[in-house]
Design a protein around this motif. Sequence first.
Motif, PDB file in Angstrom:
ATOM      1  N   SER B   9       0.830  -1.202   0.000  1.00 43.52           N
ATOM      2  CA  SER B   9       0.000   0.000   0.000  1.00 43.52           C
ATOM      3  C   SER B   9       0.861   1.247   0.000  1.00 43.52           C
ATOM      4  O   SER B   9       0.581   2.215  -0.691  1.00 43.52           O
ATOM      5  CB  SER B   9      -0.894   0.053   1.233  1.00 43.52           C
ATOM      6  N   ILE B  13       0.728   4.462  -2.498  1.00 41.98           N
ATOM      7  CA  ILE B  13       0.229   5.792  -2.150  1.00 41.98           C
ATOM      8  C   ILE B  13       1.292   6.765  -1.688  1.00 41.98           C
ATOM      9  O   ILE B  13       0.976   7.891  -1.320  1.00 41.98           O
ATOM     10  CB  ILE B  13      -0.850   5.722  -1.057  1.00 41.98           C
ATOM     11  N   ASN B  17      -1.558  10.667  -2.775  1.00 48.79           N
ATOM     12  CA  ASN B  17      -2.770  10.376  -2.031  1.00 48.79           C
ATOM     13  C   ASN B  17      -3.390  11.681  -1.573  1.00 48.79           C
ATOM     14  O   ASN B  17      -2.775  12.740  -1.643  1.00 48.79           O
ATOM     15  CB  ASN B  17      -2.509   9.446  -0.851  1.00 48.79           C
ATOM     16  N   PHE B  19      -4.059  12.910   1.191  1.00 49.69           N
ATOM     17  CA  PHE B  19      -3.623  13.545   2.422  1.00 49.69           C
ATOM     18  C   PHE B  19      -2.224  14.115   2.331  1.00 49.69           C
ATOM     19  O   PHE B  19      -1.714  14.672   3.284  1.00 49.69           O
ATOM     20  CB  PHE B  19      -3.664  12.539   3.569  1.00 49.69           C
ATOM     21  N   LEU B  48      -3.133   4.920   7.769  1.00 45.58           N
ATOM     22  CA  LEU B  48      -4.115   4.132   7.037  1.00 45.58           C
ATOM     23  C   LEU B  48      -3.638   2.742   6.685  1.00 45.58           C
ATOM     24  O   LEU B  48      -4.405   1.799   6.652  1.00 45.58           O
ATOM     25  CB  LEU B  48      -4.491   4.838   5.737  1.00 45.58           C
ATOM     26  N   ILE B  49      -2.367   2.604   6.402  1.00 45.87           N
ATOM     27  CA  ILE B  49      -1.932   1.370   5.762  1.00 45.87           C
ATOM     28  C   ILE B  49      -1.597   0.244   6.728  1.00 45.87           C
ATOM     29  O   ILE B  49      -1.539  -0.904   6.335  1.00 45.87           O
ATOM     30  CB  ILE B  49      -0.714   1.595   4.856  1.00 45.87           C
ATOM     31  N   GLN B  75     -10.451  -5.260  10.111  1.00 47.47           N
ATOM     32  CA  GLN B  75      -9.767  -4.429   9.113  1.00 47.47           C
ATOM     33  C   GLN B  75     -10.681  -3.999   7.993  1.00 47.47           C
ATOM     34  O   GLN B  75     -10.493  -2.957   7.398  1.00 47.47           O
ATOM     35  CB  GLN B  75      -8.582  -5.193   8.527  1.00 47.47           C
TER      36      GLN B  75
END
Lengths: 405, 140
Positions: B9, B13, B17, B19, B48-49, B75
């Motif tokens: 991930s 990102i 991304n 953010f 997040l990841i 999750q």
Amino acid sequence: MASALARPLITVYSEKNEKTGTSLHLPVVFKAPIRPDVVSFVHHQMSKNRRQPYAVNKDAGHQTSAESWGTGRAVARIPRVRGGGTHRSGQGAFGNMCRGGRMFAPTKTWRRWHRRINVNQRRFALVSSIAASGVPALVMSKGHMVHDIPELPLVVSDKVQSFNKTKQAVIFLRRIKAWTDVQKVYRSRRLRAGKGKMRNRRRVQRRGPLIIYGEDQGLKLAFRNIPGVDVCSVKKLSLLKLAPGGHVGRFIIWTESAFRALDAIYGTWSSPSSEKKDYNLPTPKMTNTDLSRLLKAEEIRKVLRTPHKRPVRAVRKQNPLRNVRAMLKLNPYAAVLKRKAILTIQKKHLDKQEFLAKKTGVPLQKTKQQVRYEQLIQKRKEAIQKSKAAKPKTAKKAKKAPAAK
Amino acid sequence: MAGIPAHLSWAIIRNNNAFLVKKRNIKKPFSTEPSNLSNLASFRFNGLIHKKTLGVEPAKEGKGFQLVWKKTRNQHKLSKLTNKTTMKAGPRRSLYKLRRFIVKNGYRKDLTKAALRRASAVLKSQRPVPAKKNRPKKTE
């Protein structure tokens, strides 16, 4: 330990956000390799396919009968408009640098506007973007507000397909907690930056959730007026909708029949697709991509050499003749020699001073250190004599006798 | 379920991304996602990841801070993903509680310092600002 390719059960939610009893296995598409590079490439190629040609008028700049005046007239040799009686006469024509001339390389309508993409590449990209839509981290990173939805991938009962009023659609989105994403679309409405404003592309907004259905029983009509929401049939999935902007991770709401159809459309690895001719899902290059797991795995650790935790770094060479510590490292006795030398010098200095003092009759003023040193020597002498006196002499003699032999 | 590993991930990102915040003349980009303890865009701090993430936010009442953490089982059930507790005891006890939570549960021990820092910063911001003493101007 579940493998990365295990297929969990996904619960289907009713349109009121309650769990229906049904749960489906995750279709294998969601385990396909996620390749943002492929998606990006294919998306860019695809997005060129909706272009309308633009070009300059083919006569533009050539509708004059201009001819160069040649040399010898104290003007540049550019072709000039013929005739007289108007401003235009004698002005330069035809060149891209001339006012009223044609542009450099006039744009033509037969420019290659569209791109063809290999079928397999197209499908790879599609499958990658579907897989990415099932990963919460990626969907959130794309910016979708999905904090409160019940599950990802989000599968909803088929009742949604028969909505025909927007009101129903809104209530449904609210219940499923997808409404925050739509609100974000509302908040993102703004005017486009740039000339697009005057070219019928005035307003811009974000993309919201994508609803993928198996059968349209009114769903399209219900959802089409909600800003940001897109609607799509499973049989006609488009990368432009699944990965808008070329970026993976769109928030997708599946209806149950759509979700069920995925395995048949894309196949599983063990069985090829039944809908697409000769198609099977792309095999990933690595089955286990968890880097931290790999680095700790026994099979890999066994083959590695022992780690060098303290790397030996090159040490700068110090010259022992100039650097005392370097000298001591090589020859520890040098300390003794040096100290001896220093003390001898000191003693000699002291002796000289005493001699002078005696000669001149001036009493010598000794420094504190010198005084203490003398006291120390004195004490030592006394201590040695004491210990000598204390030792019995016979023992010493007895000791000496065998040593002499 | 293993799901997608964090490294993959992150590779997707890290430069791309919603953010990500890049500012002029600053080499390391910032990140505005909610559970990021340092607000930096980095693998370790990304909220997040990972399977386990920690977030420290000011409590709504204005006193104390709120600890937000991910439940490892859910999750994919996003509505049930996070747990929150508010720590509103005094600073020493709150920070003690926070440290205890992280270390005893082994929940992202690599983030203890960062979490404590952020919690202290939150608490400091909630203290009343001391009035500035008016210093008499130095003559001469």
